[in-house]
Design a protein around this motif. Structure first.
Motif, PDB file in Angstrom:
ATOM      1  N   SER A 195       0.842  -1.198   0.000  1.00 41.47           N
ATOM      2  CA  SER A 195       0.000   0.000   0.000  1.00 41.47           C
ATOM      3  C   SER A 195       0.878   1.249   0.000  1.00 41.47           C
ATOM      4  O   SER A 195       1.802   1.375   0.818  1.00 41.47           O
ATOM      5  N   ILE A 197      -0.001   4.096   0.909  1.00 49.14           N
ATOM      6  CA  ILE A 197      -0.283   4.868   2.126  1.00 49.14           C
ATOM      7  C   ILE A 197       0.607   4.413   3.278  1.00 49.14           C
ATOM      8  O   ILE A 197       1.113   5.223   4.061  1.00 49.14           O
ATOM      9  N   VAL A 413      -1.140  14.075   1.575  1.00 47.13           N
ATOM     10  CA  VAL A 413      -2.582  13.896   1.768  1.00 47.13           C
ATOM     11  C   VAL A 413      -2.866  12.532   2.385  1.00 47.13           C
ATOM     12  O   VAL A 413      -3.812  12.368   3.158  1.00 47.13           O
ATOM     13  N   THR A 414      -2.037  11.542   2.076  1.00 47.07           N
ATOM     14  CA  THR A 414      -2.256  10.191   2.606  1.00 47.07           C
ATOM     15  C   THR A 414      -2.170  10.168   4.134  1.00 47.07           C
ATOM     16  O   THR A 414      -2.786   9.312   4.766  1.00 47.07           O
ATOM     17  N   ASP A 415      -1.412  11.102   4.705  1.00 44.94           N
ATOM     18  CA  ASP A 415      -1.337  11.167   6.172  1.00 44.94           C
ATOM     19  C   ASP A 415      -2.695  11.498   6.781  1.00 44.94           C
ATOM     20  O   ASP A 415      -2.988  11.105   7.914  1.00 44.94           O
ATOM     21  N   LEU A 416      -3.525  12.217   6.042  1.00 41.88           N
ATOM     22  CA  LEU A 416      -4.861  12.553   6.538  1.00 41.88           C
ATOM     23  C   LEU A 416      -5.744  11.307   6.577  1.00 41.88           C
ATOM     24  O   LEU A 416      -6.578  11.161   7.479  1.00 41.88           O
ATOM     25  N   TYR A 417      -5.558  10.406   5.595  1.00 49.65           N
ATOM     26  CA  TYR A 417      -6.292   9.135   5.629  1.00 49.65           C
ATOM     27  C   TYR A 417      -5.871   8.316   6.857  1.00 49.65           C
ATOM     28  O   TYR A 417      -6.711   7.724   7.544  1.00 49.65           O
ATOM     29  N   LEU A 418      -4.549   8.294   7.093  1.00 47.82           N
ATOM     30  CA  LEU A 418      -4.046   7.585   8.273  1.00 47.82           C
ATOM     31  C   LEU A 418      -4.590   8.205   9.554  1.00 47.82           C
ATOM     32  O   LEU A 418      -4.955   7.492  10.495  1.00 47.82           O
ATOM     33  N   GLY A 420      -7.413   9.786  10.048  1.00 44.09           N
ATOM     34  CA  GLY A 420      -8.796   9.380  10.261  1.00 44.09           C
ATOM     35  C   GLY A 420      -8.917   7.942  10.708  1.00 44.09           C
ATOM     36  O   GLY A 420      -9.678   7.615  11.637  1.00 44.09           O
ATOM     37  N   ALA A 421      -8.146   7.045  10.074  1.00 51.22           N
ATOM     38  CA  ALA A 421      -8.212   5.623  10.430  1.00 51.22           C
ATOM     39  C   ALA A 421      -7.729   5.384  11.857  1.00 51.22           C
ATOM     40  O   ALA A 421      -8.368   4.653  12.627  1.00 51.22           O
TER      41      ALA A 421
END
Length: 507
Positions: A195, A197, A413-418, A420-421
């Protein structure tokens, strides 16, 4: 020596230097109060501004940002339950419950005064004992560092809350999260599942913000939906007197001095830092307390220990830097860079060749701590105005700050997905009554432990060296005793609670 001291004092007490230091102190406090914006970030932003200054003036400004930053993380930790910096994690354990209990002013004042005294104590030790302490720190190899981290990991047992098993599970989850991403020694990806991310790993600050901030804010929204009134985060603010709180801090001299000494020692170890000192000082205060069951419910000892411990690392980190030219932390490395820009070599000859600069730095530490104290005391009422803001305004505002801080860390931006998760994971664990502190501790200490273990085994394949090196053996023995003591304390508390329950049932 006296001439060098007076020369350093003359430069530090120059009017323009004091003004710059005051601005730096305010900037450090404000920056650290924003979740995700660390002291290191603030120092990095300050560095270019000091190039046009004299060496001592520039370092003095950076030290004021440094000292202010260690205290600034207290503000969001106490008022929002969100550590502003990694070194304020343990501060949330008692400062936030105290604030929620209607005493936010007392919680802030306890932290500010503890930070002040911790910095002063560490500066005194820095002046008196820099060379011998630095020599001890530099002799520690990867074996001693790994044993120290193992000892620090035993703190998990004292942060488990009501369930030892749940606390250990949370700690293991933290260690597992720390293994995601590049191998710290070889740089090979692992547990990334191909992945993009997960390929860069899980940045510690993303985990910290997600676990504490996002889960805390989600909990506030949930509580707000259940309650009939939509009030502020902290109700019924009780009046407080700053000077009375100062006397309260001084009424705990053993805790204050012990926590400061822990901070100095941890600060003198390259790479350790305030996050470990914060938790270790809190742990030792809890173990030494006659009422350990009060910790986590708003006891003053918890706030004093955590804030004195993390602030004392500021002076401790300067010990190896000034005496040996070895930075104790990332911030100390930036201070070294600032001196090198001005053509000053940092190391054993610093005090010999630039005595006025070295003594000036000592004086600047004391002045910076006084400025931090004055700024915080005078601004206390302003900070407390946060408690009057309704939830529907403060929750989205803090959420936006968290998102900005997470994105600014690596501009991904992928850090924002992390974020949230991880926030959802933290919220889920919190809802299931799992303590979050052991998880964060595992994320902090996991990479350090792994790196030093592998370095030790690469240097010497015989694992028994961990037990034959005296300092390493002592630390491992202390870790074993710590685990035994913690399990005994948990079992004793369970027995006490069971007896109280049986007595109530009998009535």
């Amino acid at each position: 020596m006296l001439d060098a001291f007076l020369a350093g004092a003359h430069q530090v007490f120059a009017f323009d230097t004091l003004i710059y230091m005051l601005i730096g102190s305010v900037a450090g406090i404000v920056a650290a109060a924003i979740p995700g914006f660390t002291v290191t970030m603030a120092i990095i932003l300050t560095l270019p501004l000091t190039f046009a200054m004299d060496p001592l003036q520039g370092v003095s400004v950076m030290l004021s940002v440094y000292v202010g930053g260690y205290t600034g993380g207290l503000i969001s930790a106490a008022l929002l339950g969100i550590p502003g910096t990694p070194s304020s994690v343990a501060t949330t354990f008692d400062a936030y419950p105290m604030a929620r209990g209607g005493e936010p002013g007392r919680a802030l004042s306890l932290g500010v005064w503890s930070s002040f005294f911790g910095t002063i104590i560490s500066t005194i030790i820095l002046i008196v004992a820099a060379p011998p302490l630095a020599l001890i720190a530099v002799k520690l190899g990867p074996w001693e560092y790994f044993s120290l981290i193992v000892f620090a990991l035993t703190i998990v047992a004292s942060l488990v809350g009501n369930s030892l098993m749940r606390g250990l599970i949370a700690g293991v989850i933290g260690l597992g999260l720390a293994t995601v991403g590049p191998d710290p020694m070889m740089g090979r990806p692992r547990l990334t599942f191909d992945s993009d991310i997960l390929m860069p790993g899980l940045p510690f600050l993303i985990v910290l913000i997600g676990i504490f901030a996002i889960s805390q804010l989600m909990g506030e929204v949930e509580d707000d939906g259940k309650s009939e009134t939509k009030g502020a985060l902290i109700p019924d603010v009780i009046e407080f007197k700053t000077w009375a709180v100062m006397r309260e801090v001084l009424m705990h001299p053993v805790n204050l001095i012990r926590s400061s000494l822990i901070g100095v020692f941890i600060g003198a170890l390259p790479g350790a830092g305030g996050s470990i000192a914060n938790l270790l000082a809190y742990d030792q205060a809890k173990r030494s307390s006659k009422t350990p069951e009060e910790f986590g419910k708003g006891t003053p000892d918890g706030v004093i220990a955590s804030e004195a411990g993390n602030s004392a690392t500021a002076g401790g980190g300067l010990i190896p830097m000034i005496a040996l030219g070895i930075p104790g932390s990332a911030v100390d490395a930036i201070l070294m860079a600032a001196l090198m820009v001005h053509g000053i070599s940092v190391g054993p000859r610093l005090i010999m060749d630039n005595a006025d600069l070295a003594y000036g730095m000592f004086i600047a530490m004391i002045v910076a701590s006084l400025m931090m104290l004055v700024v915080c005391v005078l601004s206390m009422r302003l900070f407390l105005r946060v408690t009057d803001i309704p939830k529907q305004f403060i929750v989205p505002t803090v959420m936006i700050c968290c998102v900005i801080g997470a994105f600014a860390l690596n501009n991904r931006v992928t850090d924002l997905y992390l974020l949230g998760a991880i926030g959802l994971v933290g919220y889920g664990l919190k809802s299931l009554d799992y303590p979050l502190a052991p998880l964060v501790l595992g994320v902090i200490l996991g990479p350090i432990a792994e790196t030093n273990l592998r370095r030790a085994l690469m240097s010497e394949g015989d694992w028994t060296v961990f037990f034959t090196r005296p300092i390493s053996a002592v630390l491992l023995a202390a870790a074993l005793l710590s685990v035994i003591f913690s399990i005994r304390s948990v079992l004793k508390m369970r027995k006490k609670n069971r007896a109280v329950t049986d007595e109530q049932d009998g009535d």
